[in-house]
Design a protein around this motif. Structure first.
Motif, PDB file in Angstrom:
ATOM      1  N   LEU A 258       0.830  -1.203   0.000  1.00 37.63           N
ATOM      2  CA  LEU A 258       0.000   0.000   0.000  1.00 37.63           C
ATOM      3  C   LEU A 258       0.866   1.255   0.000  1.00 37.63           C
ATOM      4  N   THR A 259       0.478   2.226  -0.825  1.00 37.34           N
ATOM      5  CA  THR A 259       1.263   3.454  -0.945  1.00 37.34           C
ATOM      6  C   THR A 259       0.558   4.638  -0.301  1.00 37.34           C
ATOM      7  N   LYS A 260       1.344   5.651  -0.007  1.00 38.95           N
ATOM      8  CA  LYS A 260       0.787   6.878   0.571  1.00 38.95           C
ATOM      9  C   LYS A 260      -0.196   7.537  -0.387  1.00 38.95           C
ATOM     10  N   GLU A 261       0.033   7.403  -1.698  1.00 41.73           N
ATOM     11  CA  GLU A 261      -0.863   8.001  -2.678  1.00 41.73           C
ATOM     12  C   GLU A 261      -2.262   7.394  -2.578  1.00 41.73           C
ATOM     13  N   THR A 262      -2.314   6.069  -2.463  1.00 43.62           N
ATOM     14  CA  THR A 262      -3.611   5.402  -2.344  1.00 43.62           C
ATOM     15  C   THR A 262      -4.274   5.732  -1.015  1.00 43.62           C
ATOM     16  N   MET A 263      -3.493   5.750   0.050  1.00 39.58           N
ATOM     17  CA  MET A 263      -4.055   6.076   1.363  1.00 39.58           C
ATOM     18  C   MET A 263      -4.616   7.490   1.397  1.00 39.58           C
ATOM     19  N   ASN A 264      -3.875   8.436   0.840  1.00 43.51           N
ATOM     20  CA  ASN A 264      -4.361   9.821   0.798  1.00 43.51           C
ATOM     21  C   ASN A 264      -5.621   9.947  -0.054  1.00 43.51           C
ATOM     22  N   ALA A 265      -5.640   9.235  -1.179  1.00 43.48           N
ATOM     23  CA  ALA A 265      -6.824   9.278  -2.049  1.00 43.48           C
ATOM     24  C   ALA A 265      -8.041   8.704  -1.341  1.00 43.48           C
ATOM     25  N   LEU A 266      -7.837   7.641  -0.554  1.00 49.63           N
ATOM     26  CA  LEU A 266      -8.932   7.043   0.221  1.00 49.63           C
ATOM     27  C   LEU A 266      -9.477   8.039   1.238  1.00 49.63           C
ATOM     28  N   ILE A 267      -8.584   8.712   1.947  1.00 49.47           N
ATOM     29  CA  ILE A 267      -9.015   9.694   2.948  1.00 49.47           C
ATOM     30  C   ILE A 267      -9.766  10.853   2.295  1.00 49.47           C
ATOM     31  N   GLU A 268      -9.226  11.340   1.187  1.00 44.53           N
ATOM     32  CA  GLU A 268      -9.861  12.471   0.505  1.00 44.53           C
ATOM     33  C   GLU A 268     -11.247  12.096  -0.033  1.00 44.53           C
ATOM     34  N   HIS A 269     -11.365  10.877  -0.558  1.00 43.65           N
ATOM     35  CA  HIS A 269     -12.673  10.412  -1.024  1.00 43.65           C
ATOM     36  C   HIS A 269     -13.653  10.333   0.153  1.00 43.65           C
ATOM     37  N   HIS A 270     -13.175   9.816   1.269  1.00 46.98           N
ATOM     38  CA  HIS A 270     -14.008   9.685   2.467  1.00 46.98           C
ATOM     39  C   HIS A 270     -14.510  11.061   2.920  1.00 46.98           C
ATOM     40  N   GLU A 271     -13.616  12.041   2.930  1.00 42.95           N
ATOM     41  CA  GLU A 271     -13.998  13.389   3.357  1.00 42.95           C
ATOM     42  C   GLU A 271     -14.976  14.034   2.383  1.00 42.95           C
ATOM     43  N   SER A 272     -14.706  13.892   1.092  1.00 35.92           N
ATOM     44  CA  SER A 272     -15.533  14.576   0.089  1.00 35.92           C
ATOM     45  C   SER A 272     -16.950  14.017   0.038  1.00 35.92           C
ATOM     46  N   THR A 273     -17.127  12.748   0.379  1.00 37.62           N
ATOM     47  CA  THR A 273     -18.465  12.137   0.339  1.00 37.62           C
ATOM     48  C   THR A 273     -19.194  12.241   1.671  1.00 37.62           C
ATOM     49  N   ARG A 274     -18.501  12.760   2.691  1.00 38.01           N
ATOM     50  CA  ARG A 274     -19.065  12.895   4.033  1.00 38.01           C
ATOM     51  C   ARG A 274     -19.575  11.549   4.559  1.00 38.01           C
ATOM     52  N   ALA A 275     -18.826  10.528   4.247  1.00 41.23           N
ATOM     53  CA  ALA A 275     -19.223   9.173   4.645  1.00 41.23           C
ATOM     54  C   ALA A 275     -18.864   8.909   6.094  1.00 41.23           C
ATOM     55  N   LYS A 276     -19.584   7.979   6.686  1.00 34.48           N
ATOM     56  CA  LYS A 276     -19.230   7.473   8.015  1.00 34.48           C
ATOM     57  C   LYS A 276     -18.197   6.358   7.904  1.00 34.48           C
ATOM     58  N   ALA A 277     -18.217   5.664   6.754  1.00 34.53           N
ATOM     59  CA  ALA A 277     -17.241   4.610   6.506  1.00 34.53           C
ATOM     60  C   ALA A 277     -16.955   4.540   5.017  1.00 34.53           C
ATOM     61  N   THR A 278     -15.682   4.285   4.681  1.00 34.29           N
ATOM     62  CA  THR A 278     -15.290   4.099   3.284  1.00 34.29           C
ATOM     63  C   THR A 278     -14.384   2.879   3.205  1.00 34.29           C
ATOM     64  N   VAL A 279     -14.692   2.016   2.247  1.00 31.72           N
ATOM     65  CA  VAL A 279     -13.938   0.777   2.066  1.00 31.72           C
ATOM     66  C   VAL A 279     -12.999   0.938   0.880  1.00 31.72           C
ATOM     67  N   LEU A 280     -11.750   0.551   1.052  1.00 30.10           N
ATOM     68  CA  LEU A 280     -10.827   0.503  -0.079  1.00 30.10           C
ATOM     69  C   LEU A 280     -11.059  -0.801  -0.828  1.00 30.10           C
ATOM     70  N   THR A 281     -11.361  -0.680  -2.126  1.00 35.67           N
ATOM     71  CA  THR A 281     -11.662  -1.860  -2.919  1.00 35.67           C
ATOM     72  C   THR A 281     -10.709  -1.941  -4.111  1.00 35.67           C
ATOM     73  N   ALA A 282     -10.760  -3.101  -4.789  1.00 38.62           N
ATOM     74  CA  ALA A 282      -9.979  -3.301  -6.011  1.00 38.62           C
ATOM     75  C   ALA A 282     -10.693  -4.326  -6.863  1.00 38.62           C
ATOM     76  N   ASN A 283     -10.431  -4.295  -8.147  1.00 34.21           N
ATOM     77  CA  ASN A 283     -10.963  -5.310  -9.055  1.00 34.21           C
ATOM     78  C   ASN A 283      -9.974  -6.465  -9.145  1.00 34.21           C
ATOM     79  N   ALA A 284     -10.470  -7.676  -8.918  1.00 30.44           N
ATOM     80  CA  ALA A 284      -9.626  -8.866  -8.972  1.00 30.44           C
ATOM     81  C   ALA A 284     -10.046  -9.740 -10.144  1.00 30.44           C
ATOM     82  N   ASP A 285      -9.059 -10.141 -10.947  1.00 30.16           N
ATOM     83  CA  ASP A 285      -9.371 -11.052 -12.056  1.00 30.16           C
ATOM     84  C   ASP A 285      -9.923 -12.374 -11.535  1.00 30.16           C
TER      85      ASP A 285
END
Length: 454
Positions: free
Chosen positions: A107-134
């Motif tokens: 996990l990188t700082k870029e992904t972690m920061n993007a997760l936090i920013e998404h969480h803040e912008s949506t005013r969510a109570k919880a945000t899950v980090l997801t990925a597409n798996a083949d």
């Protein structure tokens, strides 16, 4: 900006590793997995970080140190129970809490920061980090509603055939409103086969309460990899190595064969340096510009100056100046310091010593506990005899001295400036400036000795 907190889950034993070493301490590119996570989180402007420890707690604390606070999970009763142990540190504090597993080193700082920013912008109570798996088999599936919010997370074993076709998976990394997280954790039960308290249950409870629960999807599934066994450990090593090597190539470093080159995350390399196959750069190593390193060279926790060449050699905890030539088959042990223009050749071992500008030891020598000045030539097979069985002593060789081949310098001893040591000498006394020291027995020929012993 809201305060940012982080909880690192590092309490599990990791039985599938089949190891005496605590799981999160297994290294990836030379650094323990949990340390990778802590390093990345520190770059995300985290105000407080809590690491949950259990098995091997003291070893984890030794590696991470005082960079974080710690909470003990004495019994491993699930991820929800693990996060609860951080309540004493984080309770009643407004802000955002990221929960990260200590066995996800990619996990990188870029992904972690993007997760936090998404969480803040949506005013969510919880945000899950997801990925597409083949191949999502074994992963929890993330099901979204028509507003692209998380409807529920369903485990693979509980998913319907239709749900199993979903390729968006739960990575096990989350963002929560901190106060809501600890309030909701008290409502999580353990009515399941394992009798454990699961963190994903918090997401389900919040969704049922009508709170906003969102998901942020990373583009790189490999980045979210959790390491549970040695196979996954080798895969994480491969991906981390690839990431590091590609970064340095983009920064102007030539890597002849990236598949056979190993660079630690803490190494720094100057532009126009060339790394040949079999090179290992470990720890906090710094390589200058326009160097040639390798093939088959290991450098650890050392500083290498510009335009230096090191071939088929080992360098540990040493400082090497500019325009230095080392190898092949040299060994620089800790506390070796080489000045500009030094040459160290075949099968030379150096330890706890300094070598001045332009000095050279071209082959087959051991120089330990020594101070060697500028412009000194050390001949083949020369040794500083530094150890008497109990103590080690210093050898000093002053500027411009010439040490003949197969010389033994019995420390403590000083060879004066501009002096010469005759080949084959064993020097036990100081040699004055501009002198020639000869310390060998006069040759005696015993005629007829060979026939007598036939």
């Amino acid at each position: 900006m809201k305060k940012r907190f982080a909880v690192v889950l590092a309490a599990g034993k990791g039985t599938r590793m089949k190891s005496n070493l605590y799981k999160v301490l297994h290294p990836v590119c030379g650094k323990p997995m949990v340390q990778h996570i802590v390093d990345q989180l520190e770059q995300c402007h985290i105000d407080e970080m809590v690491t949950i420890v259990g098995h091997g707690a003291e070893m984890v604390k030794e590696k991470i140190g005082e960079r974080v606070k710690y909470a003990l999970q004495a019994e491993q009763l699930g991820t929800g129970h693990a996060v609860m142990q951080a309540e004493e540190v984080l309770k009643n504090k407004p802000g955002i809490t990221m929960v990260v597993c200590g066995d996800t080193p990619l996990l990188t700082k870029e992904t972690m920061n993007a997760l936090i920013e998404h969480h803040e912008s949506t005013r969510a109570k919880a945000t899950v980090l997801t990925a597409n798996a083949d191949n999502p088999a074994g992963y929890g599936r993330v099901l979204r509603d028509d507003q692209d919010r998380v409807k529920k997370i369903v485990e693979h074993k509980d998913a319907s055939e239709e749900e199993k076709q979903v390729k968006e998976i739960n990575t096990g990394t989350y963002c929560f409103d901190n106060e809501t997280l600890f309030e909701t954790l008290k409502r999580v039960g353990n009515d399941n086969v394992q009798g454990e308290y699961y963190l994903p249950d918090v997401v389900e409870i919040l969704q049922k309460d009508g709170d906003i629960v969102t998901a942020y999807q990373t583009d790189d599934f490999n980045e979210t990899m959790g390491v549970n066994d040695r196979v996954a450990l080798s895969q994480a090593e491969k991906w981390m190595k690839k990431r590091i090597n590609e970064n340095w190539m983009r920064e102007g470093v030539t890597i002849i064969d990236p598949d056979q080159t190993y660079i630690s995350p803490d190494t720094v390399i100057g532009k126009d340096t060339t790394l040949h196959p079999g090179t290992v750069l470990a720890g906090e190593t710094v390589i200058g510009e326009e160097c040639h390193i390798g093939p088959h060279t290991e450098i650890k926790d050392s500083q290498i100056g510009n335009e230096t060449t090191i071939k088929q050699s080992v360098v540990h905890l040493s400082q090497v100046g500019e325009h230095v030539s080392i190898g092949p088959f040299s060994h620089l042990r800790p506390d070796t310091k080489l000045a500009e223009g030094v040459r160290v050749g075949n099968f030379v071992e150096l330890k706890k010593m300094t070598m001045g500008k332009g000095s050279k030891a071209s082959h087959l020598s051991y120089l330990g506990d020594a101070e060697i000045g500028d412009g000194v030539n050390v001949g083949c097979g020369s040794i500083t005899v530094n150890y008497d069985g109990k103590n080690k002593f210093l050898t000093t060789i002053e500027d411009g001295a010439f040490i003949g081949c197969n010389s033994n310098l019995i420390a403590p001893v000083t060879v004066g400036k501009g002096s010469y040591i005759a080949a084959g000498s064993t020097i036990t006394d100081n040699v004055p400036v501009d002198s020639l020291a000869i310390a060998r027995q006069r040759q005696i020929n015993k005629e007829g000795y060979g026939k007598k012993n036939q």
